[in-house]
Write a protein that holds these residues in place. Sequence first.
Motif, PDB file in Angstrom:
ATOM      1  N   ALA A  21       5.384 -91.690 -13.577  1.00  0.00           N
ATOM      2  CA  ALA A  21       6.075 -92.804 -14.241  1.00  0.00           C
ATOM      3  C   ALA A  21       6.872 -93.626 -13.241  1.00  0.00           C
ATOM      4  O   ALA A  21       6.845 -94.866 -13.262  1.00  0.00           O
ATOM      5  N   LEU A  22       7.588 -92.956 -12.350  1.00  0.00           N
ATOM      6  CA  LEU A  22       8.375 -93.659 -11.334  1.00  0.00           C
ATOM      7  C   LEU A  22       7.456 -94.396 -10.368  1.00  0.00           C
ATOM      8  O   LEU A  22       7.753 -95.522  -9.935  1.00  0.00           O
ATOM      9  N   HIS A  23       6.334 -93.767 -10.027  1.00  0.00           N
ATOM     10  CA  HIS A  23       5.345 -94.390  -9.146  1.00  0.00           C
ATOM     11  C   HIS A  23       4.850 -95.702  -9.758  1.00  0.00           C
ATOM     12  O   HIS A  23       4.772 -96.743  -9.080  1.00  0.00           O
ATOM     13  N   ALA A  24       4.522 -95.662 -11.053  1.00  0.00           N
ATOM     14  CA  ALA A  24       4.031 -96.861 -11.731  1.00  0.00           C
ATOM     15  C   ALA A  24       5.095 -97.955 -11.761  1.00  0.00           C
ATOM     16  O   ALA A  24       4.796 -99.136 -11.536  1.00  0.00           O
ATOM     17  N   MET A  25       6.353 -97.576 -12.027  1.00  0.00           N
ATOM     18  CA  MET A  25       7.416 -98.575 -12.072  1.00  0.00           C
ATOM     19  C   MET A  25       7.669 -99.179 -10.696  1.00  0.00           C
ATOM     20  O   MET A  25       7.929-100.384 -10.567  1.00  0.00           O
ATOM     21  N   SER A  82      16.434 -94.360 -18.119  1.00  0.00           N
ATOM     22  CA  SER A  82      17.776 -93.770 -18.222  1.00  0.00           C
ATOM     23  C   SER A  82      17.900 -92.534 -17.340  1.00  0.00           C
ATOM     24  O   SER A  82      18.942 -92.312 -16.706  1.00  0.00           O
ATOM     25  N   LEU A  83      16.826 -91.733 -17.275  1.00  0.00           N
ATOM     26  CA  LEU A  83      16.847 -90.544 -16.421  1.00  0.00           C
ATOM     27  C   LEU A  83      16.983 -90.941 -14.956  1.00  0.00           C
ATOM     28  O   LEU A  83      17.807 -90.377 -14.221  1.00  0.00           O
ATOM     29  N   TYR A  84      16.190 -91.936 -14.524  1.00  0.00           N
ATOM     30  CA  TYR A  84      16.245 -92.345 -13.125  1.00  0.00           C
ATOM     31  C   TYR A  84      17.580 -92.991 -12.790  1.00  0.00           C
ATOM     32  O   TYR A  84      18.087 -92.862 -11.667  1.00  0.00           O
ATOM     33  N   ALA A  85      18.180 -93.676 -13.760  1.00  0.00           N
ATOM     34  CA  ALA A  85      19.508 -94.259 -13.548  1.00  0.00           C
ATOM     35  C   ALA A  85      20.544 -93.164 -13.329  1.00  0.00           C
ATOM     36  O   ALA A  85      21.421 -93.276 -12.457  1.00  0.00           O
ATOM     37  N   ILE A 112      -5.379 -93.806 -27.081  1.00  0.00           N
ATOM     38  CA  ILE A 112      -4.211 -94.520 -27.622  1.00  0.00           C
ATOM     39  C   ILE A 112      -2.936 -94.059 -26.924  1.00  0.00           C
ATOM     40  O   ILE A 112      -2.074 -94.872 -26.558  1.00  0.00           O
ATOM     41  N   GLU A 113      -2.813 -92.751 -26.710  1.00  0.00           N
ATOM     42  CA  GLU A 113      -1.644 -92.224 -26.000  1.00  0.00           C
ATOM     43  C   GLU A 113      -1.606 -92.725 -24.567  1.00  0.00           C
ATOM     44  O   GLU A 113      -0.535 -93.026 -24.025  1.00  0.00           O
ATOM     45  N   LEU A 114      -2.759 -92.815 -23.935  1.00  0.00           N
ATOM     46  CA  LEU A 114      -2.822 -93.322 -22.571  1.00  0.00           C
ATOM     47  C   LEU A 114      -2.367 -94.775 -22.516  1.00  0.00           C
ATOM     48  O   LEU A 114      -1.678 -95.191 -21.582  1.00  0.00           O
ATOM     49  N   ALA A 115      -2.738 -95.550 -23.538  1.00  0.00           N
ATOM     50  CA  ALA A 115      -2.333 -96.959 -23.594  1.00  0.00           C
ATOM     51  C   ALA A 115      -0.821 -97.112 -23.754  1.00  0.00           C
ATOM     52  O   ALA A 115      -0.263 -98.163 -23.436  1.00  0.00           O
ATOM     53  N   ARG A 116      -0.162 -96.059 -24.264  1.00  0.00           N
ATOM     54  CA  ARG A 116       1.295 -96.104 -24.429  1.00  0.00           C
ATOM     55  C   ARG A 116       2.038 -95.692 -23.172  1.00  0.00           C
ATOM     56  O   ARG A 116       3.271 -95.594 -23.170  1.00  0.00           O
ATOM     57  N   ALA A 117       1.317 -95.439 -22.093  1.00  0.00           N
ATOM     58  CA  ALA A 117       1.939 -94.972 -20.855  1.00  0.00           C
ATOM     59  C   ALA A 117       3.027 -95.912 -20.340  1.00  0.00           C
ATOM     60  O   ALA A 117       4.077 -95.440 -19.882  1.00  0.00           O
ATOM     61  N   PRO A 118       2.847 -97.238 -20.387  1.00  0.00           N
ATOM     62  CA  PRO A 118       3.932 -98.117 -19.918  1.00  0.00           C
ATOM     63  C   PRO A 118       5.236 -97.920 -20.692  1.00  0.00           C
ATOM     64  O   PRO A 118       6.323 -97.905 -20.094  1.00  0.00           O
ATOM     65  N   ALA A 119       5.145 -97.732 -22.010  1.00  0.00           N
ATOM     66  CA  ALA A 119       6.349 -97.490 -22.811  1.00  0.00           C
ATOM     67  C   ALA A 119       6.985 -96.157 -22.421  1.00  0.00           C
ATOM     68  O   ALA A 119       8.217 -96.036 -22.373  1.00  0.00           O
ATOM     69  N   TYR A 120       6.148 -95.165 -22.136  1.00  0.00           N
ATOM     70  CA  TYR A 120       6.671 -93.865 -21.709  1.00  0.00           C
ATOM     71  C   TYR A 120       7.412 -94.006 -20.385  1.00  0.00           C
ATOM     72  O   TYR A 120       8.493 -93.424 -20.196  1.00  0.00           O
ATOM     73  N   ALA A 121       6.832 -94.781 -19.454  1.00  0.00           N
ATOM     74  CA  ALA A 121       7.481 -94.984 -18.161  1.00  0.00           C
ATOM     75  C   ALA A 121       8.842 -95.660 -18.335  1.00  0.00           C
ATOM     76  O   ALA A 121       9.833 -95.260 -17.716  1.00  0.00           O
ATOM     77  N   ILE A 122       8.900 -96.668 -19.209  1.00  0.00           N
ATOM     78  CA  ILE A 122      10.160 -97.373 -19.452  1.00  0.00           C
ATOM     79  C   ILE A 122      11.202 -96.437 -20.052  1.00  0.00           C
ATOM     80  O   ILE A 122      12.396 -96.531 -19.749  1.00  0.00           O
ATOM     81  N   ARG A 173      14.895 -81.738 -15.294  1.00  0.00           N
ATOM     82  CA  ARG A 173      15.149 -80.819 -14.181  1.00  0.00           C
ATOM     83  C   ARG A 173      14.081 -80.960 -13.107  1.00  0.00           C
ATOM     84  O   ARG A 173      14.382 -81.046 -11.920  1.00  0.00           O
ATOM     85  N   TRP A 174      12.810 -80.996 -13.543  1.00  0.00           N
ATOM     86  CA  TRP A 174      11.723 -81.056 -12.569  1.00  0.00           C
ATOM     87  C   TRP A 174      11.736 -82.374 -11.797  1.00  0.00           C
ATOM     88  O   TRP A 174      11.623 -82.380 -10.560  1.00  0.00           O
ATOM     89  N   GLU A 175      11.889 -83.494 -12.493  1.00  0.00           N
ATOM     90  CA  GLU A 175      11.825 -84.772 -11.805  1.00  0.00           C
ATOM     91  C   GLU A 175      13.038 -84.976 -10.897  1.00  0.00           C
ATOM     92  O   GLU A 175      12.919 -85.524  -9.804  1.00  0.00           O
ATOM     93  N   THR A 176      14.214 -84.523 -11.338  1.00  0.00           N
ATOM     94  CA  THR A 176      15.389 -84.601 -10.472  1.00  0.00           C
ATOM     95  C   THR A 176      15.186 -83.755  -9.227  1.00  0.00           C
ATOM     96  O   THR A 176      15.475 -84.185  -8.101  1.00  0.00           O
TER      97      THR A 176
END
Length: 211
Positions: free
Chosen positions: A123-127, A192-195, A178-188, A82-85
């Motif tokens: 996440a969208l900014h990074a992508m 589906s949401l951005y699609a 470790i969670e920060l290092a997983r940020a690229p996977a989170y962005a990916i 809801r927030w990102e949309t």
Amino acid sequence: KNYLRALGFYNVGLPCQLMGTGMAFPWDAFSKVDLNSGELAEDLVLGLDLARAGIPPMFCPTARVTSRFPVSEEGSQTQRARWETGHLTTITRRVPLLLSEAITSRNWPLFALALDAAVPPLALHAMALAVFGVASLIWALLTGVTSPLILAAAIAAAFTIAVALAWQSVGRDNITLIELARAPAYAISKLSLYAQILKGKHISWIRSKRD
């Protein structure tokens, strides 16, 4: 975002966005804005409307607000969607007009908030930066022109350094390395949401499910 970014704006005398909790309003401010906007990102829009009305929200770094919000994974996903949309809708529908209005009326607090609102979710900014980098690399290989690639690399470096400094300053207690290092996977995982957003899928304002 809710502290460091707002503090930066405060330190240069600029307002901050409304972020959903710890907000206080003079009663007469409500007579100058529409509280029934129906926007998905209602706090973001309300802050922009208050700035338009000459009452820009200001950050109060000495205030302390605490709350415990047990949220289910389903509720968390609903809230993020809801927030990102709502944020992206605000960027496309409102921000260009607000920037133009702010320049015309010399409403610099509104100009600052509109520029800040124009920054997409992290996440969208990074992508977007990744796509820009790949496109610049392909262009450099095909044409030999490297200036776009150099610019893309500089922006990506600045983005990475900014995220790292923010994490070092205020994020370590909430996000492990470790969670920060997983940020690229989170962005990916957000693709589906951005699609769905690009396809124009309607998302209603639904109260997030709590545990």
